[in-house]
Design an enzyme around this catalytic site. Structure first.
Site, PDB file in Angstrom:
ATOM      1  N   CYS A   2       0.822  -1.197   0.000  1.00  0.00           N
ATOM      2  CA  CYS A   2       0.000   0.000   0.000  1.00  0.00           C
ATOM      3  C   CYS A   2       0.864   1.259   0.000  1.00  0.00           C
ATOM      4  CB  CYS A   2      -0.952   0.093   1.186  1.00  0.00           C
ATOM      5  SG  CYS A   2      -2.101  -1.264   1.296  1.00  0.00           S
ATOM      6  N   ARG A  27       4.266  -0.332  -4.624  1.00  0.00           N
ATOM      7  CA  ARG A  27       3.968  -0.818  -3.276  1.00  0.00           C
ATOM      8  C   ARG A  27       2.697  -1.666  -3.226  1.00  0.00           C
ATOM      9  NH1 ARG A  27       6.823   2.041   0.583  1.00  0.00           N
ATOM     10  NH2 ARG A  27       5.347   1.374   2.174  1.00  0.00           N
ATOM     11  N   TRP A  74      -2.505  -2.954  -1.666  1.00  0.00           N
ATOM     12  CA  TRP A  74      -2.089  -4.357  -1.764  1.00  0.00           C
ATOM     13  C   TRP A  74      -2.890  -5.052  -0.673  1.00  0.00           C
ATOM     14  CZ3 TRP A  74       0.273  -8.101   1.309  1.00  0.00           C
ATOM     15  CH2 TRP A  74       0.889  -9.170   0.640  1.00  0.00           C
ATOM     16  N   ASN A 100      -1.770   2.450   5.434  1.00  0.00           N
ATOM     17  CA  ASN A 100      -0.849   1.373   5.069  1.00  0.00           C
ATOM     18  C   ASN A 100      -0.479   0.672   6.367  1.00  0.00           C
ATOM     19  OD1 ASN A 100       1.255  -0.222   4.043  1.00  0.00           O
ATOM     20  ND2 ASN A 100       2.749   1.434   4.276  1.00  0.00           N
ATOM     21  N   GLY A 101      -0.777  -0.629   6.464  1.00  0.00           N
ATOM     22  CA  GLY A 101      -0.470  -1.365   7.695  1.00  0.00           C
ATOM     23  C   GLY A 101      -1.640  -2.267   8.041  1.00  0.00           C
ATOM     24  N   GLU A 481      18.913 -17.025  -6.532  1.00  0.00           N
ATOM     25  CA  GLU A 481      18.444 -15.712  -6.972  1.00  0.00           C
ATOM     26  C   GLU A 481      17.940 -15.766  -8.417  1.00  0.00           C
ATOM     27  OE1 GLU A 481      17.559 -13.100  -5.654  1.00  0.00           O
ATOM     28  OE2 GLU A 481      17.694 -11.535  -7.152  1.00  0.00           O
ATOM     29  N   LYS A 485      14.138 -14.806  -9.477  1.00  0.00           N
ATOM     30  CA  LYS A 485      13.812 -13.768 -10.478  1.00  0.00           C
ATOM     31  C   LYS A 485      12.814 -14.313 -11.486  1.00  0.00           C
ATOM     32  CE  LYS A 485      14.747 -10.871  -9.016  1.00  0.00           C
ATOM     33  NZ  LYS A 485      15.301 -10.783  -7.749  1.00  0.00           N
ATOM     34  N   GLU A 488       9.338 -14.881  -9.907  1.00  0.00           N
ATOM     35  CA  GLU A 488       8.637 -13.632  -9.565  1.00  0.00           C
ATOM     36  C   GLU A 488       7.964 -12.989 -10.766  1.00  0.00           C
ATOM     37  OE1 GLU A 488      10.911 -11.342  -5.965  1.00  0.00           O
ATOM     38  OE2 GLU A 488      12.014 -11.498  -7.827  1.00  0.00           O
ATOM     39  N   HIS A 504      20.180 -35.694  -5.239  1.00  0.00           N
ATOM     40  CA  HIS A 504      19.375 -36.152  -4.104  1.00  0.00           C
ATOM     41  C   HIS A 504      17.901 -35.776  -4.273  1.00  0.00           C
ATOM     42  CE1 HIS A 504      23.015 -37.330  -2.094  1.00  0.00           C
ATOM     43  NE2 HIS A 504      23.521 -36.118  -2.309  1.00  0.00           N
ATOM     44  N   LYS A 603       6.666  -4.622  -3.478  1.00  0.00           N
ATOM     45  CA  LYS A 603       8.095  -4.391  -3.309  1.00  0.00           C
ATOM     46  C   LYS A 603       8.495  -4.255  -1.852  1.00  0.00           C
ATOM     47  CE  LYS A 603      12.040  -2.415  -5.303  1.00  0.00           C
ATOM     48  NZ  LYS A 603      12.561  -3.745  -5.583  1.00  0.00           N
TER      49      LYS A 603
END
Ligand code: G6P
Length: 608
Positions: A2, A27, A74, A100-101, A481, A485, A488, A504, A603
């Site tokens: 948010c 956000r 969000w 926001n929260g 990483e 990427k 995502e 394994h 983000k």
């Protein structure tokens, strides 16, 4: 997680707020809304979807007020819908709140307010704030907000507007970021500075349980007990150009391309080649303390956690200090064994990630010193850490982190060099590291210059639904990483694994439909990785290899080889991650995905 913005000035607020929301869209982007003072009432507009939908609606029905608040969401409580979108209003439509929260005690507050006869219109936790503020309103908006917030448990960055007390916006924070932009004849409140850069670079960061009242000519900060706080504005060094796409199709592509500069900015002024030494002014820790440390604990989330894993290898190799790396979300809840002889390194691009912040506070509670490796200046982690190193990567807007990662690894290299030189690393070894570090920007540029090769590979593989990424040693975290990427931004299932662990389990997945990305550089693990490659080849797997320039042997096994310039082994991740960022990017573009704003992600994750 948010984004909120508020404006009090003399210009039409709606275009300013809309532009601010566009800057904050990274956000959260599932719904958006705005409330403005218009005459003696509040006008509100809310839309489901991205800011573009809100812009479209405003285009058809413009709003005219000069004071207002806006929000991009969000979702946490309630699906993305018109009713759940912010701003939330009280029953009389005289109070508008953007938040926001998370209000943790919203169920009991809602029950109580319903008992008072108030009807709720949404499932959002935020709606209780609007009703509470109305409930307590007797004199001024700030008085009502203070009283309401005393009832609230949870996290918030809020901006509140009321037709009962016009011309002003009240902001407050607890656990979610809030910054005040100080202008001439206009003032702002926003979740972060990127929303303000076009208008002012003079900002004041609020601390938890602080409140601000702005109108066009005044900024007044208090705590929730109404004690005035004097705080001078600080100048932000970021530029508005830093938050533009600069001719690229996506922020992510631009941010990948910026890495030669951002890596240089991360080490500039911090290393001296002649002495092979590092200087980190912001650590705030005496050298003797660094020499006497027992252990280093690194904690972070997501991509920053991957950078931490590389830091672990480097610090152990350079200084022989034991290092542990832990997900912040795990560290904070497991009653960790940590004390004043430990150095806790907290890595966070945003400096606001809720779990990382909580992990840092937990470590500090146990007496450890915490240093923050953050990108956002003035962020909560940066301010609450005992010392820190800024990565200086400039604003990162693409949700998938790229340049922040290489800056974090560069910064960790410098920290490792410092710890190493204080303990066991010779001047000669230190010099070699600094020398190699300074060659990285040009080497990264050379990899970027052959991006078309990666694009061609992406065009061959973009329809695959699974990928495996394998690497060893310093490049195992890079495999993680690379897989992250891809996952995502292209929604392809991808796993990163230590190459030797493949046998394994993941080896069972290998067939002609499983592209395997091997990081097979000429380093200490090279011979072993070639062995692992052969195991994949003999089972029909298709190999995309990252190899060191001059390595012809690898061509025998790999269908595609992407060559990287040679560097010292600890620094190879900064080079090897670049083609993996590009591969994920080009595959996502081929699949028509929303690269900068992938579904469901945000983000800055300021909730647990
Ligand atoms: C989110 C972002 C990731 C980031 C992670 C940690 O998941 O989408 O890109 O790596 O948070 O964020 P931080 O700001 O703490 O580095």
């Amino acid at each position: 997680m948010c984004g909120i913005i508020g404006y009090a000035g003399k210009k039409p607020a709606s275009p300013l707020l809309l532009e601010g929301l566009r800057r904050l869209e990274y956000r959260g982007y599932d719904s958006a809304g705005m409330a403005l003072e218009e005459g003696d009432h509040l006008s509100t507009v809310k839309t489901v979807g991205k800011i573009a939908v809100l812009a479209d609606t405003l285009g058809r029905a413009p709003m005219t007020g000069t004071v207002g608040v806006a929000h991009t969401r969000w979702a946490t409580h309630g699906i993305p819908s018109h009713a759940n979108a912010h701003p939330h209003l009280d029953s009389e439509d005289v109070i508008a709140v953007v938040h926001n929260g998370i209000i943790e005690n919203f169920i009991s507050l809602r029950k109580w307010l319903e008992g008072e006869g108030i009807e709720f219109r949404s499932e959002s936790d935020t709606e209780v704030l609007a009703h509470l503020i109305r409930y307590f309103f007797t004199t001024t908006l700030e008085d009502a907000v203070q009283k309401a917030l005393r009832e609230v448990e949870g996290t918030y960055g809020i901006a509140v507007l009321s037709s009962l007390d016009p011309g002003k916006i009240v902001g407050a924070r607890n656990g979610s970021p809030l910054v005040v932009g100080v202008g001439r004849g206009e003032n702002f409140i926003a979740s972060d500075v990127t929303a303000l850069l076009e208008h002012t670079r003079q900002v004041i960061y609020l601390d938890d349980r602080e409140m601000v009242v702005i109108d066009s000519d005044h900024v007044h900060i208090t705590n929730l007990e109404n004690v005035t706080i004097e705080r001078k504005p600080e100048e932000v060094l970021w530029d508005v150009g830093d938050v533009e796409k600069g001719g690229y199709g996506h922020y992510m592509r631009k941010e990948i391309a910026e890495q030669p500069r951002t890596i240089r900015d991360a080490y500039s002024g911090r290393v001296v080649e002649e002495s092979g030494m590092a200087h980190l002014g912001g650590l705030n820790i005496p050298m003797e303390t660094l020499q006497d440390l027992n252990r280093v604990i690194i904690t972070a989330c997501g991509t920053s956690w991957h950078a931490g894993l590389i830091g672990e290898y480097m610090i152990e190799e350079f200084s022989r200090l034991p290092v542990e790396v832990e997900y912040a979300s795990e560290f904070r809840y497991r009653n960790p064994v940590v004390d004043h002889n430990d150095l806790v390194v907290v890595i966070s691009q945003s400096g606001e990630t809720a779990d990382t912040l909580a992990a840092m506070r937990e470590a500090q509670r146990h007496g450890a010193r915490a240093i923050g490796i953050c990108n956002v200046v003035g962020s909560t982690i940066a301010r609450e850490a005992d010392g820190g190193i800024y990565t200086h990567a400039g604003p990162e807007i693409g949700v998938a982190s790229t340049k922040a990662f290489t800056s974090q690894v560069t910064t960790l290299t410098i920290l490792s060099l410092l710890l190493g030189r204080l303990r066991k690393l010779s001047q000669r070894e230190g010099r070699r590291i600094v020398h190699a570090l300074k060659r990285l920007p040009a080497q990264v540029q050379s990899i970027l210059d052959s991006a078309e090769q990666v694009e061609a590979i992406a065009k061959l593989y973009y329809e695959n639904n699974n990928f495996l990424y394998l690497g060893r040693g310093y490049n195992f975290p890079v495999a993680l990483e690379g897989a992250l990427k891809l996952k995502e931004i292209s929604y392809i299932h991808a796993e990163g694994y230590p190459a030797a662990e493949m046998k394994h389990g993941p080896i069972a997945l290998i067939d002609k439909n499983m592209p395997v990305v091997f990081i097979a550089l000429k380093d200490s693990a090279y011979g072993k990785v070639i062995g692992n490659i052969q195991q994949v080849v003999s089972r029909g797997g298709r190999i995309i290899a990252l190899a060191t320039e001059g390595d012809d042997v690898i061509r025998k096994f790999a269908e595609h080889v992407i060559y990287l310039p040679a560097t010292l082994e600890p620094l190879t991740p900064i080079l090897s991650v670049i083609p993996l960022q590009l591969l994920a990017y080009f595959i996502a573009v081929e699949r028509g995905c929303d690269v900068d704003q992938p579904r469901n992600l945000a983000k800055s994750v300021t909730v647990e």
